[in-house]
Design an enzyme around this catalytic site. Structure first.
Site, mmCIF file in Angstrom:
data_model
loop_
_atom_site.group_PDB
_atom_site.id
_atom_site.type_symbol
_atom_site.label_atom_id
_atom_site.label_comp_id
_atom_site.label_asym_id
_atom_site.label_seq_id
_atom_site.Cartn_x
_atom_site.Cartn_y
_atom_site.Cartn_z
ATOM 1 C CG ASN A 1 110.759 -110.668 71.307
ATOM 2 O OD1 ASN A 1 111.958 -110.833 71.986
ATOM 3 N ND2 ASN A 1 109.796 -110.373 72.010
ATOM 4 C CG HIS B 1 114.219 -115.870 74.300
ATOM 5 N ND1 HIS B 1 114.105 -115.732 75.535
ATOM 6 C CD2 HIS B 1 112.881 -115.488 73.812
ATOM 7 C CE1 HIS B 1 112.793 -115.867 75.820
ATOM 8 N NE2 HIS B 1 112.088 -115.778 74.769
ATOM 9 C CG HIS C 1 108.315 -108.373 77.695
ATOM 10 N ND1 HIS C 1 107.719 -109.436 77.669
ATOM 11 C CD2 HIS C 1 108.266 -107.638 78.371
ATOM 12 C CE1 HIS C 1 106.599 -109.539 78.596
ATOM 13 N NE2 HIS C 1 106.962 -108.298 79.224
ATOM 14 N NE ARG D 1 108.509 -111.972 81.807
ATOM 15 C CZ ARG D 1 107.352 -112.602 81.453
ATOM 16 N NH1 ARG D 1 107.405 -112.829 80.194
ATOM 17 N NH2 ARG D 1 106.328 -112.916 82.237
ATOM 18 N NE ARG E 1 111.055 -114.014 83.550
ATOM 19 C CZ ARG E 1 109.853 -114.919 83.506
ATOM 20 N NH1 ARG E 1 109.472 -115.570 82.400
ATOM 21 N NH2 ARG E 1 108.998 -114.722 84.308
ATOM 22 C CD GLU F 1 106.476 -108.269 73.884
ATOM 23 O OE1 GLU F 1 106.135 -108.966 75.048
ATOM 24 O OE2 GLU F 1 106.681 -108.561 72.821
ATOM 25 C CB THR G 1 103.546 -113.155 76.935
ATOM 26 O OG1 THR G 1 104.696 -112.298 77.047
ATOM 27 C CG2 THR G 1 102.268 -112.218 77.180
ATOM 28 C CD GLU H 1 102.280 -109.018 68.740
ATOM 29 O OE1 GLU H 1 102.889 -107.962 68.768
ATOM 30 O OE2 GLU H 1 102.753 -110.097 68.827
ATOM 31 C CG HIS I 1 103.625 -116.093 71.964
ATOM 32 N ND1 HIS I 1 103.765 -117.494 72.260
ATOM 33 C CD2 HIS I 1 104.143 -115.384 72.996
ATOM 34 C CE1 HIS I 1 104.620 -117.210 73.662
ATOM 35 N NE2 HIS I 1 104.681 -116.078 74.101
HETATM 36 N N1 PXP Z 1 104.505 -110.786 70.397
HETATM 37 C C1 PXP Z 1 104.348 -110.524 71.719
HETATM 38 C C2 PXP Z 1 103.423 -109.711 72.272
HETATM 39 C C3 PXP Z 1 105.375 -111.501 72.804
HETATM 40 O O1 PXP Z 1 104.820 -111.088 74.054
HETATM 41 C C4 PXP Z 1 106.034 -112.381 72.127
HETATM 42 C C5 PXP Z 1 106.758 -113.175 73.283
HETATM 43 O O2 PXP Z 1 107.906 -112.071 73.929
HETATM 44 C C6 PXP Z 1 106.389 -112.403 71.101
HETATM 45 C C7 PXP Z 1 105.487 -111.921 69.990
HETATM 46 C C8 PXP Z 1 107.401 -113.209 70.366
HETATM 47 O O3 PXP Z 1 106.852 -114.596 70.762
HETATM 48 P P1 PXP Z 1 108.173 -115.697 70.212
HETATM 49 O O4 PXP Z 1 109.445 -115.495 71.196
HETATM 50 O O5 PXP Z 1 107.531 -117.101 70.460
HETATM 51 O O6 PXP Z 1 108.413 -115.568 68.993
#
Ligand code: PXP
Length: 248
Positions: free
Chosen positions: A10, A13, A46, A48, A52, A73, A104, A154, A197
């Site tokens: 992901n 960030h 994602h 949003r 952001r 996402e 999330t 998930e 997550h």
């Molecule tokens: N899976 C989903 C569905 C999420 O919403 C997120 C966070 O955006 C992640 C995985 C990844 O989480 P993390 O950034 O904490 O590794």
């Protein structure tokens, strides 16, 4: 025989850092290409409602540049549905979204919104996207996700990872038991099981070891770790940690 475990990276960030200055750098699309080169099996982003981190232009850039699958996402809103239908990404992961949250926080409440969600995901499936629902390890939610026609769930690993990091061992063990039981339950229903997550080198192994889980989605930790090791080595190390746990 345990199936291969996929790693989805992901890159939200990277966009968070870019947006802190409001310019074009660092570029999340470049990070996604580097992640693929380092062995990511897919990229997650994602979009949003408040934009952001990831922007609409990032999604366009990712669709054009990626060699592998994009896991898009999004919240279950008409705006996001229209964007997904325009791009037709490989996968769409439906998540709950609150403006005031930092990330999330919980899984989607599928059971309460079953009819609306069934109608919401039908056109996405018809457009060819695999629909995944981000939920807590809760039997009621899994059964509802199955009934609405989702192909993938998930499982939210945040509570497990937080308890792991904070040394709350009773909670950690209880959360892991729930994830273990619910991964098996969902798999027996015929759902494909992903998890994500809060995963780190320390807490990913127990989740990687669950035989029914075939994909981990990891973002925040890897982008942070990239500061110290570089993105490619941070991803390679996660790949190694996952493979060791999977094969032991
Ligand atoms: N899976 C989903 C569905 C999420 O919403 C997120 C966070 O955006 C992640 C995985 C990844 O989480 P993390 O950034 O904490 O590794």
């Amino acid at each position: 025989m345990t199936s291969k475990l996929r790693l989805g990276v992901n890159i939200d960030h990277v966009a968070t850092v870019r947006n802190a200055r409001g310019g074009a750098l660092p570029d999340p699309v470049r990070a996604a290409i580097a992640a693929e080169e380092a062995g990511a099996d897919g990229i997650t982003a994602h979009l949003r409602e408040d934009r952001r981190h990831i922007s609409d232009a990032d999604i366009e850039g990712l669709m054009a540049a990626l060699k592998g699958p994009l896991n898009f996402e999004m919240a279950a809103t008409p705006e996001m549905q229209a964007i997904a239908l325009r791009h037709k990404p490989h996968a769409v992961c439906i998540v709950p979204e609150k403006r005031e949250e930092r990330t999330t926080e919980g899984g989607l409440e599928v059971a309460r919104e079953e009819n609306a969600l069934a109608h919401f995901i039908a056109p996405l499936r018809e457009a060819g996207s695999r629909v995944s629902i981000f939920i807590a390890a809760d039997q009621r939610q899994i059964e509802a996700a199955n009934r609405i026609g989702a192909e993938v769930i998930e499982l939210h690993t945040g509570a497990y990872c937080d308890a792991h990091a904070e040394g709350r061992f009773d909670v950690r063990d209880a959360e892991l038991r729930k994830l273990t039981d619910m991964a098996a339950f969902a798999h027996d229903l015929g759902l494909e099981v992903h998890a994500g997550h809060g995963l780190t080198y320390d807490c990913a192994p127990s989740i990687a070891a669950l035989p029914q889980v075939i994909e981990l989605n990891i973002g925040h930790f890897l982008i942070g770790e990239a500061i110290f090791r570089g993105l490619g080595p941070a991803i390679s190390e996660m790949r190694r940690v996952m493979d060791v746990a999977r094969n032991s």
